[in-house]
Design an enzyme around this catalytic site. Structure first.
Site, PDB file in Angstrom:
ATOM      1  N   ARG A   1      -8.665  -0.727   4.425  1.00 35.63           N
ATOM      2  CA  ARG A   1      -7.887   0.344   3.772  1.00 35.63           C
ATOM      3  C   ARG A   1      -6.512  -0.180   3.363  1.00 35.63           C
ATOM      4  NH1 ARG A   1      -6.658   5.072   7.098  1.00 35.63           N
ATOM      5  NH2 ARG A   1      -5.407   5.377   5.245  1.00 35.63           N
TER       6      ARG A   1
ATOM      7  N   ARG B   1      -0.974  14.527  12.626  1.00 38.81           N
ATOM      8  CA  ARG B   1      -0.534  14.334  11.234  1.00 38.81           C
ATOM      9  C   ARG B   1      -0.318  15.682  10.507  1.00 38.81           C
ATOM     10  NH1 ARG B   1      -2.007   8.979   9.822  1.00 38.81           N
ATOM     11  NH2 ARG B   1      -0.276   9.032   8.360  1.00 38.81           N
ATOM     12  N   PRO B   2       0.445  16.606  11.072  1.00 41.02           N
ATOM     13  CA  PRO B   2       0.662  17.918  10.422  1.00 41.02           C
ATOM     14  C   PRO B   2       1.369  17.759   9.066  1.00 41.02           C
ATOM     15  CG  PRO B   2       2.187  17.621  12.243  1.00 41.02           C
ATOM     16  CD  PRO B   2       1.232  16.475  12.310  1.00 41.02           C
ATOM     17  N   ILE B   3       1.347  18.813   8.258  1.00 37.45           N
ATOM     18  CA  ILE B   3       2.008  18.747   6.941  1.00 37.45           C
ATOM     19  C   ILE B   3       3.013  19.890   6.752  1.00 37.45           C
ATOM     20  CG2 ILE B   3       0.125  17.499   5.786  1.00 37.45           C
ATOM     21  CD1 ILE B   3      -0.708  20.248   4.589  1.00 37.45           C
ATOM     22  N   ASP B   4       3.495  20.435   7.851  1.00 40.83           N
ATOM     23  CA  ASP B   4       4.424  21.572   7.754  1.00 40.83           C
ATOM     24  C   ASP B   4       5.693  21.242   6.966  1.00 40.83           C
ATOM     25  OD1 ASP B   4       4.798  19.980  10.290  1.00 40.83           O
ATOM     26  OD2 ASP B   4       6.677  21.116  10.261  1.00 40.83           O
TER      27      ASP B   4
ATOM     28  N   CYS C   1      -5.730  12.208  12.279  1.00 43.64           N
ATOM     29  CA  CYS C   1      -6.541  10.996  12.441  1.00 43.64           C
ATOM     30  C   CYS C   1      -6.316  10.525  13.874  1.00 43.64           C
ATOM     31  CB  CYS C   1      -6.131   9.935  11.419  1.00 43.64           C
ATOM     32  SG  CYS C   1      -4.488   9.301  11.696  1.00 43.64           S
TER      33      CYS C   1
ATOM     34  N   ARG D   1      -5.620  10.469   4.087  1.00 48.51           N
ATOM     35  CA  ARG D   1      -4.541  11.436   4.271  1.00 48.51           C
ATOM     36  C   ARG D   1      -3.560  11.423   3.110  1.00 48.51           C
ATOM     37  NH1 ARG D   1      -2.215  14.050   7.643  1.00 48.51           N
ATOM     38  NH2 ARG D   1      -0.211  13.264   6.922  1.00 48.51           N
TER      39      ARG D   1
ATOM     40  N   LYS E   1       0.859  -1.209   0.000  1.00 49.68           N
ATOM     41  CA  LYS E   1       0.000   0.000   0.000  1.00 49.68           C
ATOM     42  C   LYS E   1       0.884   1.244   0.000  1.00 49.68           C
ATOM     43  CE  LYS E   1      -1.798   1.727   4.009  1.00 49.68           C
ATOM     44  NZ  LYS E   1      -1.563   3.163   4.210  1.00 49.68           N
ATOM     45  N   ASN E   2       1.910   1.250   0.840  1.00 52.17           N
ATOM     46  CA  ASN E   2       2.693   2.481   1.038  1.00 52.17           C
ATOM     47  C   ASN E   2       3.730   2.715  -0.052  1.00 52.17           C
ATOM     48  OD1 ASN E   2       1.056   2.925   3.184  1.00 52.17           O
ATOM     49  ND2 ASN E   2       2.584   2.457   4.744  1.00 52.17           N
TER      50      ASN E   2
ATOM     51  N   ILE F   1       7.036   7.696  17.121  1.00 50.40           N
ATOM     52  CA  ILE F   1       6.645   8.358  15.859  1.00 50.40           C
ATOM     53  C   ILE F   1       5.313   9.090  15.994  1.00 50.40           C
ATOM     54  CG2 ILE F   1       6.167   8.012  13.397  1.00 50.40           C
ATOM     55  CD1 ILE F   1       9.095   7.482  14.146  1.00 50.40           C
TER      56      ILE F   1
ATOM     57  N   ASP G   1       4.112   1.071  12.296  1.00 49.18           N
ATOM     58  CA  ASP G   1       2.918   0.413  11.737  1.00 49.18           C
ATOM     59  C   ASP G   1       2.764  -1.028  12.211  1.00 49.18           C
ATOM     60  OD1 ASP G   1       3.079   2.056   8.484  1.00 49.18           O
ATOM     61  OD2 ASP G   1       2.444   2.732  10.458  1.00 49.18           O
TER      62      ASP G   1
HETATM   63  C1  EPZ Z   1       3.734   7.184   6.253  1.00 49.28           C
HETATM   64  O1  EPZ Z   1       2.851   8.186   6.748  1.00 49.28           O
HETATM   65  C2  EPZ Z   1       2.892   5.925   6.160  1.00 49.28           C
HETATM   66  N1  EPZ Z   1       1.789   6.128   5.231  1.00 49.28           N
HETATM   67  C3  EPZ Z   1       2.344   5.579   7.542  1.00 49.28           C
HETATM   68  O2  EPZ Z   1       1.646   4.347   7.427  1.00 49.28           O
HETATM   69  C4  EPZ Z   1       3.518   5.375   8.491  1.00 49.28           C
HETATM   70  O3  EPZ Z   1       3.022   5.129   9.785  1.00 49.28           O
HETATM   71  C5  EPZ Z   1       4.391   6.637   8.504  1.00 49.28           C
HETATM   72  O4  EPZ Z   1       4.815   6.949   7.162  1.00 49.28           O
HETATM   73  C6  EPZ Z   1       5.636   6.446   9.360  1.00 49.28           C
HETATM   74  O5  EPZ Z   1       6.387   5.387   8.876  1.00 49.28           O
HETATM   75  C7  EPZ Z   1       2.034   6.016   3.905  1.00 49.28           C
HETATM   76  O6  EPZ Z   1       3.148   5.771   3.482  1.00 49.28           O
HETATM   77  C8  EPZ Z   1       0.861   6.218   2.993  1.00 49.28           C
HETATM   78  P1  EPZ Z   1       5.470  10.742   8.348  1.00 49.28           P
HETATM   79  P2  EPZ Z   1       3.339   9.738   6.767  1.00 49.28           P
HETATM   80  O7  EPZ Z   1       5.283  11.991   7.551  1.00 49.28           O
HETATM   81  O8  EPZ Z   1       4.130  10.027   5.553  1.00 49.28           O
HETATM   82  C9  EPZ Z   1       5.291  14.018  11.748  1.00 49.28           C
HETATM   83  C10 EPZ Z   1      -0.170   2.901   7.603  1.00 49.28           C
HETATM   84  O9  EPZ Z   1      -0.668   2.350   8.587  1.00 49.28           O
HETATM   85  N2  EPZ Z   1       5.166  14.985  10.633  1.00 49.28           N
HETATM   86  O10 EPZ Z   1       6.749   9.986   8.222  1.00 49.28           O
HETATM   87  O11 EPZ Z   1       2.132  10.568   7.034  1.00 49.28           O
HETATM   88  C11 EPZ Z   1       4.028  13.170  11.908  1.00 49.28           C
HETATM   89  O12 EPZ Z   1       3.068  13.846  12.701  1.00 49.28           O
HETATM   90  C12 EPZ Z   1       0.226   4.350   7.691  1.00 49.28           C
HETATM   91  O13 EPZ Z   1       0.063   2.348   6.511  1.00 49.28           O
HETATM   92  C13 EPZ Z   1       5.195  16.345  10.928  1.00 49.28           C
HETATM   93  O14 EPZ Z   1       5.316  16.742  12.074  1.00 49.28           O
HETATM   94  O15 EPZ Z   1       4.280   9.738   8.036  1.00 49.28           O
HETATM   95  C14 EPZ Z   1       4.550  11.933  12.582  1.00 49.28           C
HETATM   96  O16 EPZ Z   1       4.647  12.166  13.958  1.00 49.28           O
HETATM   97  C15 EPZ Z   1      -0.124   4.974   9.036  1.00 49.28           C
HETATM   98  N3  EPZ Z   1       5.077  17.233   9.895  1.00 49.28           N
HETATM   99  C16 EPZ Z   1       5.955  11.774  11.989  1.00 49.28           C
HETATM  100  O17 EPZ Z   1       6.302  13.053  11.430  1.00 49.28           O
HETATM  101  C17 EPZ Z   1       4.931  16.826   8.593  1.00 49.28           C
HETATM  102  O18 EPZ Z   1       4.847  17.692   7.691  1.00 49.28           O
HETATM  103  C18 EPZ Z   1       6.052  10.716  10.899  1.00 49.28           C
HETATM  104  O19 EPZ Z   1       5.170  11.085   9.890  1.00 49.28           O
HETATM  105  C19 EPZ Z   1       4.892  15.434   8.328  1.00 49.28           C
HETATM  106  C20 EPZ Z   1       5.020  14.540   9.359  1.00 49.28           C
END
Ligand code: EPZ
Length: 421
Positions: free
Chosen positions: A398, A122-125, A117, A93, A23-24, A328, A306
């Site tokens: 999902r 899940r911020p996007i900064d 969620c 997301r 999926k990822n 995380i 995960d």
């Molecule tokens: C990916 O999510 C995966 N999803 C997640 O899998 C996985 O848990 C995660 O990476 C960590 O490995 C997909 O690949 C589709 P991150 P992502 O950005 O990209 C913080 C599943 O079950 N952060 O690495 O959203 C965030 O809040 C899903 O398959 C910011 O602060 O994860 C988190 O604490 C769940 N600002 C940490 O970083 C940002 O702009 C890791 O998030 C982005 C993230």
């Protein structure tokens, strides 16, 4: 009508199954198809809710998509739309992964602001900052994120945290950016290397995938290509943990074990025996009863967040006390309450959980509230005595193509039911 997984627990798993596609990996690769004004053939695409939503969005953006089983033929030549439908986009997301592709192709993007969620805000900064470096200007209107750029030039980008999604967005944005882009402090998850390999097959110029520094020299066009997606390492890890938790013996086909060393190491510490031959893995979990002193989730190559919930469920019946630290996401212990209602002894405090092993769990009716926690509750049902019903199956679907079918192939007594609750 409500849908649930119904499990009769207490049976050690015994059987073999072939793994679904990742999926990822599928989600960023599908977004990457939008970059190319031409055709892409993708094999081993998992047939799950999240990819279904992504395909609907891509069609709404103008892609022509033909589906033949787990093979997709995608033509993005006429995909000139850059505004993602809000109703569709808000369903997951991962819509945020379209940001880099839409800006890379059109220097414009409009998409719904991805909410948080249940596992965290899940911020996007980090995504936004990376896109701003390329030249994007953002504004928010009625819950929609609007981005536009005049120029689109190569940059040196330092991610403040190795975010998986932000790394993927930066890569997608850099493919056509004129000059040499350097992305530093990249996430190193295997799915990122997969995205880079996919893009290189299309003619993108990328180096450093799998390391924390990725170089991309902008190109003007990409080529038609055919690609087969990697297997899903989180689904694989879910099944390995289930084999160990039920003290069973299972075989997984189509696995890439080199991506799963952290998981294998923990299972061996619990007492499981794991042997791999090429893309087949054999797990003997008959002695996998040892507790784990302290498990910390981490970015790759550390133990993946995960799989944290699934491991917590397995440790509920370990012979002693285990500790898990979730580094995380800030809200990823929610299934502890359900496990405790099944007879477990899990004590959580912020990002730490202590699991005191008990003799057995009791089957009961429980509710999934997110994808991996839901899979963990099914795993708890496999361990528990008696019958367990896990509602909220749509969360689980999902990411798991056919969890009940796969577990039945591994010897479980599980079915997917529709009931009047
Ligand atoms: C990916 O999510 C995966 N999803 C997640 O899998 C996985 O848990 C995660 O990476 C960590 O490995 C997909 O690949 C589709 P991150 P992502 O950005 O990209 C913080 C599943 O079950 N952060 O690495 O959203 C965030 O809040 C899903 O398959 C910011 O602060 O994860 C988190 O604490 C769940 N600002 C940490 O970083 C940002 O702009 C890791 O998030 C982005 C993230």
């Amino acid at each position: 009508m409500l849908e649930c997984f119904e499990i009769s627990g207490g049976t050690p798993l015994c059987g073999s199954v072939t793994l679904q596609g990742s999926k990822n990996a599928a989600l960023p690769v599908l977004a990457a198809c939008l970059l190319h004004r031409g055709k892409t053939v993708l094999h081993n695409v998992p047939d799950i809710r999240d990819t279904a939503v992504m395909l609907q969005i891509m069609e709404q953006l103008g892609c022509e998509i033909e589906k033949k089983g787990r093979t997709l033929i995608i033509d993005a030549k006429e995909a000139k739309q850059f505004q993602v439908d809000a109703a569709l986009g808000r369903q997951m997301r991962s819509t945020i992964l379209l940001l880099g592709a839409l800006l890379g192709r059109n220097q414009k993007a409009v998409l719904p602001f991805p909410g948080g969620c249940i596992i965290g805000m899940r911020p996007i900064d980090i995504h936004i900052t990376a896109m701003q470096k390329f030249g994007a200007v953002f504004e928010e209107q009625d819950g929609m994120l609007l981005a536009e750029a005049g120029r689109w030039d190569a940059q040196t980008i330092l991610l403040r945290f190795p975010s998986v999604g932000a790394t993927e967005n930066a890569i997608l944005a850099a493919v056509y950016a004129k000059g040499l882009t350097c992305i530093q402090n990249c996430a190193r998850e295997p799915e990122i290397a997969e995205l880079c390999c996919f893009l290189k097959e299309k003619g993108a110029k990328i180096q450093g995938e799998g390391t924390s520094c990725i170089w991309i020299r902008g190109v003007d066009v990409l080529q038609d290509s055919t690609y087969t997606l990697m297997p899903d390492r989180i689904v694989a890890g879910t099944y390995l943990i289930a084999g160990a938790a039920t003290r069973g013996k299972i075989t997984l086909h189509g696995i890439q074990m080199h991506n799963m060393e952290a998981v294998a190491e923990l299972l061996r510490q619990m007492g499981a025996a794991i042997v791999c031959e090429k893309d087949t893995c054999y797990l003997d979990g008959r002695k996998a009863a040892r507790p784990l002193e302290c498990v910390c989730t981490d970015t790759y190559p550390g133990f993946p967040t995960d799989l944290q919930s699934q491991l917590m469920a397995a440790l509920c019946i370990a012979e002693g006390k285990s500790r898990i630290k979730e580094q995380i996401f800030e809200e990823r212990f929610r299934i502890a309450a359900w496990l405790n209602r099944m007879g477990a002894k899990v004590v959580t405090d912020g990002r730490e959980a202590v699991i005191h092993g008990v003799k057995r769990l009791q089957g009961m009716t429980v509710e999934a509230q997110e994808l991996r926690g839901g899979a963990a509750l099914v795993l708890a049902g496999l361990i528990a005595e008696g019958k367990t019903q896990v509602y909220g199956s749509s969360f689980i679907e999902r990411g798991y193509e056919d969890l009940a079918g796969d577990l039945r192939l591994l010897g479980a007594v599980v079915s997917r039911k529709t009931t009047e609750r």
